[in-house]
Design a protein around this motif. Structure first.
Motif: not given
Length: 680
Positions: A526, A528, A545
């Protein structure tokens, strides 16, 4: 039968209720009773939100009993006309809210007065192309396709006095239409509503003018659905002296008096034209109503599972949540910015739905056969399979925990990542886990958390990303102080510009764009990105995100009473566009240039294309040209704008507005997600 052989029918309903009149409704009702006593041919209906009757039954039961008695005394001359529970602008509430507004209104009417209208009619725009199916299923015999006050929407018009409205699914319902020439534009009332509310004191337009304007329409109906105070006694006297020409009727009389329909009306979704002051009150009421819809829908489904598993039904509390949500969807609360009412009703709705949700989740979690370990229950309230990332924080007492973690569904390991949050030496006592759960529609799955590493588990570390190029698979972005310069997926550029864009708007009468600094972090798979900046004197804290192709966005603005958006002084009421011009509001920019782009929008029980530059839809909207496109999934910001050079999502407006300015102070917050795509 020709029109000259029929009387001109007149229908008048007082539009009001608790939201408009509060505890002073009885004073307004008294004048209606006085007119019924004074004019023997006069008939009157009451178009209150049906919530008012439930509310008054609690706070002023004597008033409800008084009305009940007057309905008996004036049987056939005084009637309940409440067709919805909370008088919504029905295009912009979801499917289940549409249904509950109808069914709860019928139940309230019958509960308090043993009567409910058999013909669906409204004052403001509670119409869309699926209304025939909904009202037929609720038992209505007919409808009026007539928006009496067209501030926020209007319907198509027809050259007939009576016809059959054919819904998008083919449902047929006898209908009194709006006639060609009766009015179909924003900011006006229908021709006859104006006559019935203002003649003879405030307009020269008379009933005789109305009759002359529509010589070929029969049966001819002049109708009024307007505020209690807009009722003209001079006109009532005029009609009383001309009973052979004019006849007052109630909704229930229409099917028998009007006979067989003359033609079919088959309007498409886009023929119901709508607008909203998106961003008014910082979009707070729209955002919170969305939260309320999602809350009660999820709570209701969870409680159904609880009951099936042998637990307790919380139907009473769920109905309270629904009713408080429905009244918060009242057009006056939403478009007049009645923030005190929003706080009062929606806060209670959310409290009730959250209580049911927590209780149901607790009960359901106990139904799984589990050992002494840690477990996480994942529920999918939707009707289709969802594959979605789950984040869950697990913690252990001091001295406990593990050296690693893994996630299991039965005896099958599930791929996961985890961040160690609290640890001593090699033992982790608190960790943040991320895994993807594939959950069938309307299903609950239980996953086991093991405090031991698995073959598919991986500990991740937070790492800062530097530079102006951000790799967030599958996307590559170029960033600068103004926002995003380019966005691409593989070899496909969605846009590429010399200067970035992110937010724009007219702030304190000056057109401006955002300026700030970026930072980005990676946690496993992930990414962000965070943007801190300003536009004018409005502070911006924005995050994106990335996890898969959906880009989730959250922005928090800090306000100090700035004006947002531009205004113009209009000579005519209907020409007042303040609050309805979205291109100058504080908005999020997506600079995707598309040629001949079409919009697609989510509507109640329907998905429809549109060529309007304002693409307005409930839970999502999209715009594309067959080559490139972008979809927006919103939590209240229900509009996408086709601008020169791209697409925008209007978020906030704080300036002159017809029902009062609402300036912004402190923080406001918005959430949405965007999905760029190729093809159609």
């Amino acid at each position: 039968m020709e029109q000259r052989q029929l009387p001109v029918y007149l229908l008048t309903y007082d539009h009001g209720g608790y939201i408009l009149w509060g505890e002073h409704f009885k004073e307004r009702l008294d004048s209606a009773i006085e007119w019924l006593e004074k004019y023997p041919s006069f008939k009157l209906g009451l178009d209150n939100e049906a919530f008012a009757y439930d509310q008054y039954a609690e706070t002023q039961p004597e008033m409800v009993e008084f009305l009940r008695g007057k309905l008996r005394e004036f049987t056939g001359r005084l009637a309940i006309g409440s067709s919805t529970y909370g008088q919504p602008l029905s295009v912009f509430v979801n499917e289940e809210s549409n249904v509950r507004h109808l069914t709860y209104a019928i139940r309230a009417n019958l509960r308090h007065f043993s009567q409910t209208p058999s013909v669906y009619a409204i004052s403001e725009h509670a119409l869309h192309s699926q209304i025939p199916q909904l009202i037929r299923l609720c038992g209505y015999e007919g409808a009026m396709m007539r928006t009496h006050f067209m501030m926020y929407g209007y319907n198509p018009t027809y050259p007939a006095g009576y016809g059959t409205w054919v819904g998008a699914d083919g449902t047929r319902v006898p209908t009194v239409p709006t006639y060609d020439g009766q009015g179909a534009e924003f900011g006006i009332t229908t021709y006859d509503n104006w006559v019935l509310t203002r003649w003879p004191g405030q307009t020269d337009r008379s009933l005789e003018d109305f009759v002359e304007k529509f010589p070929d329409i029969y049966p001819l109906l002049a109708s009024r659905y307007d505020d209690i105070v807009l009722r003209c006694e001079g006109l009532t006297k005029h009609v009383e002296e001309r009973r052979e020409q004019y006849k007052w009727i109630l909704l229930e009389e229409i099917p028998e008096l009007f006979g067989e329909p003359h033609m079919d009306f088959s309007p498409g979704a886009n023929e119901f034209v709508v607008r909203m002051p998106w961003g008014y009150c910082g979009n707070h009421i729209f955002n919170r109503c969305r939260q309320g819809e999602l809350g009660v829908l999820t709570a209701e489904r969870l409680n159904a599972w609880t009951v099936l598993a042998g637990g307790k039904s919380r139907q009473e509390l769920l109905e309270e949540s629904w009713k408080k949500l429905l009244v918060t969807q009242h057009h006056d609360i939403q478009i007049c910015g009645l923030l005190d009412d929003e706080r009062k009703f929606l806060t209670r709705s959310l409290e009730a739905s959250n209580a049911v949700m927590e209780e149901s989740l607790e009960y359901l979690s106990r139904q799984f056969a589990t050992g002494d370990g840690k477990y996480v229950m994942v529920y999918n309230p939707l009707s289709y399979t969802v594959c979605q990332k789950v984040e869950y924080q697990v913690s252990y007492p001091r001295g406990k925990g593990g050296t690693g973690f893994s996630v299991w569904f039965g005896d099958k390991e599930v791929q996961c990542e985890y961040d160690a949050l609290d640890y001593k030496e090699n033992r982790i006592s608190r960790a943040q886990l991320r895994f993807t759960a594939e959950v069938p529609g309307q299903s609950i799955l239980c996953y086991r958390i093991s405090a031991e590493s698995g073959e598919l588990s991986e500990e991740t570390r937070l790492s800062a990303l530097t530079g102006t190029v951000l790799e967030a698979s599958p996307y590559t972005l170029e960033l600068d102080e103004y926002g995003i310069r380019s966005l691409k997926n593989g070899d496909t550029y969605y846009f590429k510009n010399e200067q970035g864009t992110l937010f724009a708007g007219v702030i304190d009468r000056k057109a401006d764009v955002s300026k700030g600094i970026w930072s980005a972090v990676r946690r496993g798979s992930s990414v962000e990105a965070e943007y801190m900046g300003t536009i004018g004197t409005v502070g911006i804290h924005f995050t994106m995100s990335f996890s898969g192709e959906l880009i989730k966005c959250r922005v928090r603005f800090s306000h100090h009473g700035e004006t947002i958006g531009s205004t113009e002084r209009a000579e005519e009421f209907k020409a007042n566009l303040n609050g309805f011009v979205h291109e100058d509001k504080l908005r999020f920019l997506i600079p995707m240039e598309m040629n001949g782009a079409k919009g697609v929008r989510d509507l109640p029980f329907l998905i429809e294309e549109t060529e309007d530059r304002y693409i307005q839809g409930n839970y999502w909207t999209a715009c594309g040209d067959g080559r490139l496109g972008v979809a927006c999934f919103n939590k209240g910001a229900m509009c996408m704008v086709k601008e020169e050079g791209g697409i925008s999502i209007p978020l906030e407006y704080a300036n002159t507005y017809v029902w009062g300015s609402r300036m912004l102070y402190g923080e406001t917050e918005h959430e949405f997600a965007i999905l760029p795509y190729t093809g159609s």
